[in-house]
Design a protein around this motif. Structure first.
Motif, mmCIF file in Angstrom:
data_model
loop_
_atom_site.group_PDB
_atom_site.id
_atom_site.type_symbol
_atom_site.label_atom_id
_atom_site.label_comp_id
_atom_site.label_asym_id
_atom_site.label_seq_id
_atom_site.Cartn_x
_atom_site.Cartn_y
_atom_site.Cartn_z
ATOM 1 N N CYS A 372 1.243 -0.995 0.193
ATOM 2 C CA CYS A 372 0.208 0.060 -0.374
ATOM 3 C C CYS A 372 0.932 1.067 0.254
ATOM 4 O O CYS A 372 1.896 1.012 0.428
ATOM 5 N N PHE A 373 0.203 2.134 -0.486
ATOM 6 C CA PHE A 373 0.731 3.582 -0.887
ATOM 7 C C PHE A 373 -0.527 4.942 0.654
ATOM 8 O O PHE A 373 -1.372 4.143 -0.130
ATOM 9 N N ILE A 374 0.031 5.817 1.384
ATOM 10 C CA ILE A 374 -0.602 6.109 1.276
ATOM 11 C C ILE A 374 -0.074 8.239 0.656
ATOM 12 O O ILE A 374 0.942 8.317 2.010
ATOM 13 N N GLY A 375 -0.935 8.344 0.218
ATOM 14 C CA GLY A 375 -0.461 9.591 -0.177
ATOM 15 C C GLY A 375 -1.405 11.373 0.403
ATOM 16 O O GLY A 375 -2.889 10.745 0.620
ATOM 17 N N ASN A 376 -0.539 12.154 0.759
ATOM 18 C CA ASN A 376 -1.482 13.275 1.694
ATOM 19 C C ASN A 376 -1.069 13.952 0.200
ATOM 20 O O ASN A 376 0.172 15.079 0.752
ATOM 21 N N VAL A 377 -2.120 14.664 -0.084
ATOM 22 C CA VAL A 377 -1.147 15.391 -1.239
ATOM 23 C C VAL A 377 -1.449 17.392 -0.710
ATOM 24 O O VAL A 377 -1.234 18.092 -1.840
ATOM 25 N N ASN A 378 -1.698 17.393 0.315
ATOM 26 C CA ASN A 378 -2.780 19.089 0.762
ATOM 27 C C ASN A 378 -0.967 19.265 1.024
ATOM 28 O O ASN A 378 -0.415 19.100 2.000
ATOM 29 N N ALA A 379 -1.000 20.251 0.870
ATOM 30 C CA ALA A 379 0.249 21.127 0.317
ATOM 31 C C ALA A 379 0.597 21.807 1.949
ATOM 32 O O ALA A 379 1.788 22.043 2.419
ATOM 33 N N THR A 380 0.090 21.876 3.265
ATOM 34 C CA THR A 380 -0.260 22.473 4.202
ATOM 35 C C THR A 380 -0.573 21.572 5.610
ATOM 36 O O THR A 380 -0.166 22.124 6.338
ATOM 37 N N ALA A 381 -1.555 20.811 5.384
ATOM 38 C CA ALA A 381 -2.381 19.914 6.676
ATOM 39 C C ALA A 381 -1.446 19.169 6.016
ATOM 40 O O ALA A 381 -1.642 18.184 5.174
ATOM 41 N N ASN A 382 -1.311 18.063 7.872
ATOM 42 C CA ASN A 382 -1.019 17.028 7.589
ATOM 43 C C ASN A 382 -2.012 16.234 7.888
ATOM 44 O O ASN A 382 -3.391 17.041 8.601
ATOM 45 N N ALA A 383 -2.131 15.146 7.969
ATOM 46 C CA ALA A 383 -3.428 13.782 8.016
ATOM 47 C C ALA A 383 -3.211 13.676 8.664
ATOM 48 O O ALA A 383 -1.721 12.362 8.857
ATOM 49 N N LEU A 384 -4.512 12.990 9.681
ATOM 50 C CA LEU A 384 -4.424 11.600 10.301
ATOM 51 C C LEU A 384 -5.363 11.127 10.025
ATOM 52 O O LEU A 384 -6.629 11.272 9.648
ATOM 53 N N VAL A 385 -4.731 9.827 9.691
ATOM 54 C CA VAL A 385 -5.581 8.732 8.592
ATOM 55 C C VAL A 385 -6.197 7.305 9.880
ATOM 56 O O VAL A 385 -5.111 7.010 9.888
ATOM 57 N N ASN A 386 -7.115 6.734 8.973
ATOM 58 C CA ASN A 386 -7.565 5.779 9.617
ATOM 59 C C ASN A 386 -7.582 4.431 8.415
ATOM 60 O O ASN A 386 -8.676 4.095 7.801
ATOM 61 N N PHE A 387 -6.696 3.962 8.484
ATOM 62 C CA PHE A 387 -6.715 2.663 7.010
ATOM 63 C C PHE A 387 -6.539 1.412 8.230
ATOM 64 O O PHE A 387 -5.667 1.339 8.564
ATOM 65 N N GLN A 388 -7.431 0.563 7.301
ATOM 66 C CA GLN A 388 -7.825 -0.970 7.499
ATOM 67 C C GLN A 388 -7.896 -0.929 9.278
ATOM 68 O O GLN A 388 -7.100 -2.217 9.400
ATOM 69 N N GLY A 389 -8.180 -0.254 9.833
ATOM 70 C CA GLY A 389 -8.346 -0.700 10.891
ATOM 71 C C GLY A 389 -6.845 0.154 11.967
ATOM 72 O O GLY A 389 -7.027 0.128 13.153
ATOM 73 N N LYS A 390 -6.246 1.126 11.509
ATOM 74 C CA LYS A 390 -5.426 1.336 11.996
ATOM 75 C C LYS A 390 -4.780 2.899 12.372
ATOM 76 O O LYS A 390 -5.085 2.976 10.512
ATOM 77 N N ASP A 391 -4.299 3.597 13.040
ATOM 78 C CA ASP A 391 -3.984 5.434 12.591
ATOM 79 C C ASP A 391 -2.772 4.772 11.900
ATOM 80 O O ASP A 391 -1.405 4.670 12.752
ATOM 81 N N TYR A 392 -2.670 5.873 11.128
ATOM 82 C CA TYR A 392 -2.049 6.403 9.915
ATOM 83 C C TYR A 392 -1.719 8.810 10.558
ATOM 84 O O TYR A 392 -2.464 9.433 10.121
ATOM 85 N N HIS A 393 -0.144 8.635 10.681
ATOM 86 C CA HIS A 393 0.142 9.906 10.654
ATOM 87 C C HIS A 393 0.705 10.572 9.250
ATOM 88 O O HIS A 393 1.928 9.880 9.047
ATOM 89 N N ILE A 394 0.107 11.350 8.222
ATOM 90 C CA ILE A 394 0.892 11.757 7.066
ATOM 91 C C ILE A 394 0.920 13.016 6.936
ATOM 92 O O ILE A 394 0.070 13.842 6.823
ATOM 93 N N PRO A 395 2.277 13.090 6.733
ATOM 94 C CA PRO A 395 2.220 15.025 7.048
ATOM 95 C C PRO A 395 1.971 15.124 6.131
ATOM 96 O O PRO A 395 1.636 14.693 4.597
ATOM 97 N N ALA A 396 2.287 16.405 5.678
ATOM 98 C CA ALA A 396 1.168 17.401 4.737
ATOM 99 C C ALA A 396 2.589 16.596 3.039
ATOM 100 O O ALA A 396 3.974 16.948 3.385
ATOM 101 N N TRP A 397 1.929 16.702 2.088
ATOM 102 C CA TRP A 397 3.069 16.920 0.837
ATOM 103 C C TRP A 397 4.246 15.467 0.738
ATOM 104 O O TRP A 397 4.720 15.777 0.682
ATOM 105 N N SER A 398 3.127 13.747 1.193
ATOM 106 C CA SER A 398 4.124 13.412 1.784
ATOM 107 C C SER A 398 3.186 12.080 1.134
ATOM 108 O O SER A 398 2.462 11.885 1.064
#
Ligand code: NAG
Ligand code: NAG
Ligand code: NAG
Ligand code: NAG
Ligand code: NAG
Ligand code: NAG
Ligand code: NAG
Ligand code: NAG
Ligand code: NAG
Ligand code: NAG
Length: 824
Positions: A372-398
């Protein structure tokens, strides 16, 4: 039975022919390039052979291989190989066969972009100027003269490769070839002929029967069976127009080139890694770094106008061949992970999940499992996402990469690789003992004697065939006493496309023009003092790299195309005397070039050089000095601080044009560089208000290590050579910032680690050179831990973990990191 024997025989024949050539079958489907029937993830990088020396090639290619590359891509440089029609040069760093064989020896594939139009910030985009000067010539369109020559050169290169069995179909390393280059960007300017031309290119290439696929980059709807590809800073949005083309990125710009007068470009490792990870997240399977090693524009190969001698490109390998860290290492880690997912990325079913917060997950699954890849294309906002039951912190633009869809193995914004700080050092700063000679012009040129005569003004390319940067334009004007112009203020007005212009009247310097916009089309006007009777006007037009890009770029005027006028002013009234249609004398190049003053076995050996009264800030002056090669293996550079503009030679070999007196503008730089958001060539640029290029690469291969060496300068603008100084580029400081749960590798290149200046595991802060301990630290003394692992060694690897550094208390929410600074 008979039938069976036949089959057996056929089988044996097949086996023997196969095993004797080890041919590789390269093809493609809509998903990927296939090699022997298997879809592949291929990571490639551009290294242009003439931008380094042949003795640098093995090291560069090894470092590319260590960095996780599968293939080396290069253009083929027509004007370097065929400087005069049907006279070829494949010697020294133009030895294309040797370059491809070096790639083969290192076990890598090669991508051969023949073009032969290459752009590449290369002089005239790779086209020979003699081609332009053929009758009825038109480049890159339906024109029989052009097509014949293009076919002739392309065929020659293909035949050379075939003769040495270098195509994969023959057992060689070349898996892909390219014809034309980014023609899709300009095709509309050529009307219907553009389409006919690109079809012809495809047919011509196809007829050469190379046994591997052909590419056409930036060519939507490429004629079949050409594969169309994408070039750019990002190609995640790119979709081939042809449903049978895989998603290929032939030029991922790792940084940018420099112009004289420009700043230093800088593309962060985080953003480059983001662009690559996004490309693979969105279905890409082949990508090429442009450049992986940029190198040096030796001699007069820089294009432009005004492309610098350094072609460093902020690439993963720097101009001298050192690892550009953390870029090199951060990408290497990404490559390793992508390769581990190869089967799933190329054969898996693809599904995407919108996670909100601008984040998207892409799942590649086969029967064996998922990546899997989790991409966050937002250039300013970090994302805290839940994917397949787990939480991931994806920094902005990463982009995070999860090879098993469970654990983040890599995030493009989290760099765990060291930064190497290079310094320029000279062991014993020594002033060179210079001798000098004037470029002789006073008695000849400034009196109007040249070697060619024409009525009217001519384009510089048409006269010089680009044999030199320099062309003198000389004419006479007779002014009798009664001429009404005498009652006026008189000036010389020149409409010019010369990249640099110098004007003289009656042997006196009138002035010069340096262009600092992109148009190279200007009016120069300066007051002149003339005399009754005959006056000599001598103009020196200087080219600084011919145009290399755009529709019909070959016709961009170069030189003094006029009109050239004397203008007399009185109040609002002017009188103009147009000299454009006069008889003009021309002198190609300079006298010092005719005598090869830079050469070691010079035809001008009898000419005297003076050690007396070394002039400073004197225009059109030759300088020469002997020096000893700096000891050791570190790359050598020469500091041209104090010089104006010109060209430099080491033992007769040109290290390129120099122009350290040209500073970039003061504005547009800032101390902070945010990797987030779209990159452009000005973003994060640095070195504002400083010389665009102060240091020039002197390849070790140009030097005699034991004997004496000679440096020759032709100084055009005037400068002071007394500060010129040879140095080596050395790594003295290495810094690293690694996140917990990673392995950190530290290395000082070719010397041992001598001391640990700083180490803290917890929440340290600051920049390399000014790291500071934070509010919490691991229980063990981090400096001691690192010293124990590293001091005295050439390299060391550590787990960044509390197991090693002791557990931390009160670190709050911020992730635990290790900051290290070591000395080499
Ligand atoms: C290129 O043209 C020359 C004639 O100028 C000819 O002798 C030569 O065979 C041609 N080469 C190829 C590969 O077509
Ligand atoms: C991939 O998709 C196809 C068609 O939807 C399906 O038949 C196949 O089982 C899927 N494979 C995997 C590994 O999910
Ligand atoms: C990025 O996030 C900010 C803050 O949540 C939001 O205002 C903005 O619209 C987002 N931009 C994009 C392109 O999604
Ligand atoms: C650049 O051009 C501006 C005018 O457009 C001029 O004022 C300036 O001096 C020029 N700089 C150089 C370095 O030529
Ligand atoms: C010539 O120029 C100078 C200064 O630029 C001015 O003072 C003078 O009046 C001018 N002469 C004429 C004849 O225009
Ligand atoms: C160019 O920059 C250097 C270094 O910052 C400075 O010493 C020099 O004066 C500058 N030259 C010009 C013409 O501004
Ligand atoms: C290097 O210099 C030494 C001593 O002067 C000389 O013998 C040798 O031939 C030179 N080597 C080259 C490659 O020029
Ligand atoms: C680390 O140093 C050793 C010599 O001490 C060397 O053999 C090895 O190749 C180096 N490894 C790397 C990754 O540089
Ligand atoms: C790093 O930690 C792993 C377990 O997490 C261990 O297997 C490995 O040996 C450690 N490596 C080093 C160099 O200490
Ligand atoms: C030729 C090409 O692809 N150019 C693109 C490079 O990337 C920049 C920034 O993303 C685009 O603006 C260009 O069009």
């Amino acid at each position: 039975m008979k039938h069976f024997t036949c089959l057996l025989l056929l089988f044996l024949v097949l086996i023997t022919s196969f095993s004797s050539t080890y041919s590789t079958i390269v093809s493609h489907d809509d998903r990927a390039i296939t090699i022997d029937g298997q879809r592949r993830i291929l990571i490639s990088g551009s290294i242009h052979y003439p931008r380094s020396t042949a003795d640098m090639w093995p090291d560069l290619i090894s470092k590319a291989k260590d960095g996780g590359l599968d293939a080396i891509e290069t253009y083929v440089f027509w004007n370097a190989h065929e400087p005069a029609r049907r006279q070829y040069d494949f010697s020294g760093n133009l030895d294309l066969v040797r370059f491809i064989k070096t790639i083969q020896d290192k076990g890598l594939y090669s991508v051969l972009r023949i073009g032969p139009y290459v752009c590449a910030e290369w002089n005239y985009g790779g086209f020979p100027v003699w081609l332009h000067n053929m009758p009825n010539m038109k480049f890159r369109t339906v024109n029989s003269g052009f097509m014949n020559e293009m076919q002739n050169f392309t065929t020659k290169i293909v035949e050379m490769m075939k003769k040495e069995k270098l195509f994969a179909s023959q057992g060689g390393p070349i898996i892909l070839a390219q014809i034309e280059n980014e023609y899709g960007n300009v095709i509309s300017s050529y009307g219907a002929e553009g389409k006919a031309y690109i079809d012809w290119c495809a047919n011509m290439a196809n007829s050469l029967d190379i046994g591997v696929p052909w590419l056409m980059c930036q060519q939507p709807n490429a004629p079949q069976p050409m594969i169309e590809t994408c070039n750019g800073f990002y190609c995640d949005q790119y979709k081939p127009t042809n449903p049978t083309s895989p998603k290929i990125w032939t030029e991922n710009w790792t940084g940018w080139f420099k112009n004289w007068g420009g700043k230093h470009p800088y593309r962060t490792a985080e953003d480059l890694a983001y662009s690559v990870a996004r490309f693979f997240q969105t279905g890409g399977t082949f990508q090429n770094y442009y450049m992986y090693h940029g190198g040096t524009n030796f001699g007069r190969v820089a294009g432009g106008p005004y492309i610098t001698t350094s072609y460093d490109y902020h690439a993963p390998l720097d101009e001298y061949g050192n690892l550009n860290q953390p870029k090199w290492g951060h990408l290497k880690q990404l490559h390793t992970i992508l390769k581990s997912m190869e089967k799933r990325l190329t054969y898996g079913n693809i599904s995407t999940v919108d996670l909100g917060n601008s984040a998207t997950a892409t799942v590649y699954s086969t029967n064996e499992g998922s990546s899997c890849f989790i991409g966050n294309v937002n250039a300013t906002a970090n994302a805290l996402v839940n994917f397949q039951g787990k939480d991931y912190h994806i920094p902005a633009w990463s982009v995070s990469v999860l090879p098993d869809c469970k654990k983040e193995a890599y995030n493009t914004a989290k760099v765990n690789t060291q930064t190497s700080i290079m310094t320029e050092e000279s062991s014993k700063p020594k002033t060179l003992e210079w001798t000098w000679r004037p470029e002789v012009a006073r008695k000849t040129i400034l009196k109007g004697s040249g070697d060619l005569i024409a009525k009217g003004l001519v384009d510089q390319k048409d006269v010089t065939n680009d044999a030199s940067d320099y062309l003198w334009y000389m004419t006479r004007v007779h002014l009798d006493k009664k001429d009404p112009i005498w009652s006026r203020n008189m000036s010389l007005r020149i409409h010019s496309n010369a990249h640099v212009l110098h004007a003289y009247a009656n042997g006196k310097y009138v002035g010069h023009k340096i262009v600092n916009d992109t148009k190279f089309d200007y009016r120069f006007e300066k007051k002149v003092n003339l005399v009754h009777g005959t006056n000599h006007i001598s103009l020196l037009s200087v080219s600084v790299g011919l145009h290399n890009y755009g529709a019909f770029f070959e016709n961009s005027p170069t030189g003094i195309n006029g009109p050239v006028k004397l203008v007399g002013y009185r109040g609002d009234e002017t009188i103009e005397k147009d000299l454009s249609e006069h008889q003009w004398n021309y002198k190609i190049g300079l006298n010092g070039f005719d005598h090869k003053l830079f050469s070691t076995n010079s035809v001008g050996r009898h000419l005297k050089w003076s050690a007396e009264k070394l002039p400073s800030n004197r225009m059109l002056t030759w300088y020469k000095a002997n020096f000893k090669a700096p000891f050791g293996k570190d790359p050598v550079i020469v500091d041209f601080n104090g010089l104006g503009k010109g060209e430099a030679w080491i033992n007769g070999q040109s290290i390129g044009r120099y122009w350290p007196s040209f500073n970039s503008s003061d504005d547009g730089c800032s101390d902070e560089c945010d990797y987030r958001g779209e990159y452009g060539s000005d973003k994060c640029a640095f070195m504002c208000g400083k010389p665009t290029q102060r240091w020039y690469h002197v390849p070790r291969g140009f030097l005699n290590e034991s004997g004496h060496n000679t440096i020759t300068l032709f100084e055009e603008l005037g400068g002071n050579p007394s500060m010129v100084n040879f140095k080596t580029v050395v790594t003295r400081t290495v810094c690293a910032r690694a996140y917990e749960q990673n392995k950190l590798e530290l290395s000082c290149n070719s010397r041992p680690i001598t001391a640990v200046k700083f180490a803290s595991f917890g929440n340290p802060s600051g920049h390399c050179g000014s790291f500071a301990v934070g509010t919490c630290e691991g229980a063990n003394d981090a400096v001691k831990v690192v010293a124990k692992e590293c001091v005295g060694k050439f390299n060391c690897t550590m787990n960044v973990s509390s197991h090693k550094f002791g557990s931390t208390l009160d670190c709050g929410d911020s992730p635990t990191r290790l900051f290290v600074e070591i000395e080499c």
